[in-house]
Write an enzyme that holds these catalytic residues in place. Sequence first.
Site, short mmCIF file in Angstrom:
data_model
loop_
_atom_site.label_atom_id
_atom_site.label_comp_id
_atom_site.label_asym_id
_atom_site.label_seq_id
_atom_site.Cartn_x
_atom_site.Cartn_y
_atom_site.Cartn_z
N PHE A 151 7.09 41.26 -36.77
CA PHE A 151 7.33 42.70 -35.96
C PHE A 151 7.00 43.51 -37.13
O PHE A 151 7.61 44.55 -36.95
CB PHE A 151 8.67 42.56 -35.48
N ASN A 215 4.21 42.32 -28.24
CA ASN A 215 2.31 43.21 -28.15
C ASN A 215 2.16 43.81 -27.54
O ASN A 215 0.86 44.41 -27.29
CB ASN A 215 1.44 42.31 -29.66
N CYS A 267 -3.92 42.51 -35.13
CA CYS A 267 -2.70 41.56 -33.83
C CYS A 267 -2.90 42.21 -32.58
O CYS A 267 -3.29 41.00 -31.46
CB CYS A 267 -1.12 42.60 -34.14
#
Length: 440
Positions: A151, A215, A267
């Site tokens: 993370f 996300n 990401c």
Amino acid sequence: MRCTVFGTGYLGATHAACMAELGHDVVGVDVDPGKVAKLSDGVAPFYEPGLEEVLRRNLAAGRLRFTTSYAEAAAHAQVHFLGVGTPQKRGEYAADLRHVHSVVDTLTPMLERPSVIVGKSTVPVGTAAALGARARASSATDVEVAWNPEFLREGFAVSDTLRPDRLVLGVDQGRDAAAWVEALIREIYAEPIAADVPFLLTDLATAELTKVSANAFLATKISFINAVSDVCEATGADVTVLADALGYDARIGRRFLDAGVGFGGGCLPKDIRAFMARAGELGADHAVAFLREVDHINTRRRTTVVDMAARACGGTLRGADVAVLGTAFKPESDDVRDSPALHVAGMIRLRGAEVTVYDPKALENSRRVFPTLNYATSVTEACEFADVVLVLTEWDEFTALRPQDLDQVVRVRSIIDGRNCLNRATWRAAGWVYAGLGTP
């Protein structure tokens, strides 16, 4: 404890250095000899604050080394972290798992003692279970696969690894070795666990979904405030004040409620698309259909800023001189993957403008992506004779700018604040035409 880390990109190099910082004996593995040589000299192949100091300290202490040899890695440890990239497939939304499969297929035949492969990479749900079967089919010894998603925030990766918000470990709970795997990982993370970092033990699928869900939520929050900013522009409301008001609600919070040119990087964009693709494969595409609009809102922000630049130049960008400050997708990073800032600069160039960009750290990466842009080595050089200045990455160097810094440099005193990070009253009072996103 001994461990290895496969992949020395952003995730892998950071994880390897930080595991050594926690006192472990670490070998980092990559197929790229150039990357291995750089890291062995204490040079990070990307910009991340504080990482090179950690690298050099642990290389000097003998706790960290890098190699291209899988055999050396297999012999070194029984815990192997998997930190290779899972990019978006060309022409598809789905994640490309070739690098993940390659590591497992190459490593497992070399294992000579019971081992665990611990995934760090972001993967579609179901990947870990499939990898477990794949690993056991090609190994002569017992192999377990667990998932320990990362993370990390670029710019804060070292602290996020050493003291994360939480540690999530997914194990195959149907395997007899599940308790052994948990004990090994708890030993590796003994220091942060002792410092009261929450440790959550889950099944494999939950661990995989935790990362992509986080996300997806962050992307949704950013696109939400950007959608609201469009309504603010239509009504004369101020999205920055509105976001402050929302942020005082403990259920909502202020972070990730900054309207602007949108999110990017390696990401969020590719992970929400891979999430949609995997949900479709599982017959649950309706459950995450909203993410398609989240993605569309984010993409439209870039066109919005390009259109703002055209209006600032009298309706057309053809022949205009445009300065773009910032090309990295966020400050404290040199990452330009799916960068809104660099994408906007490229679109403005395609509309016929002469575009000069400056970024404190990302110029080299930017030049590889858009070689037709002009690259400056300072703010002043980038803004010389500009018809409009765009601030698209909120580096401190840019947020600290004052009108007098550019008054005698630009051709036209016009600025577009693509991150709402400047004091608009100050710029307007100095005679500049200021335009923000979702602000009056």
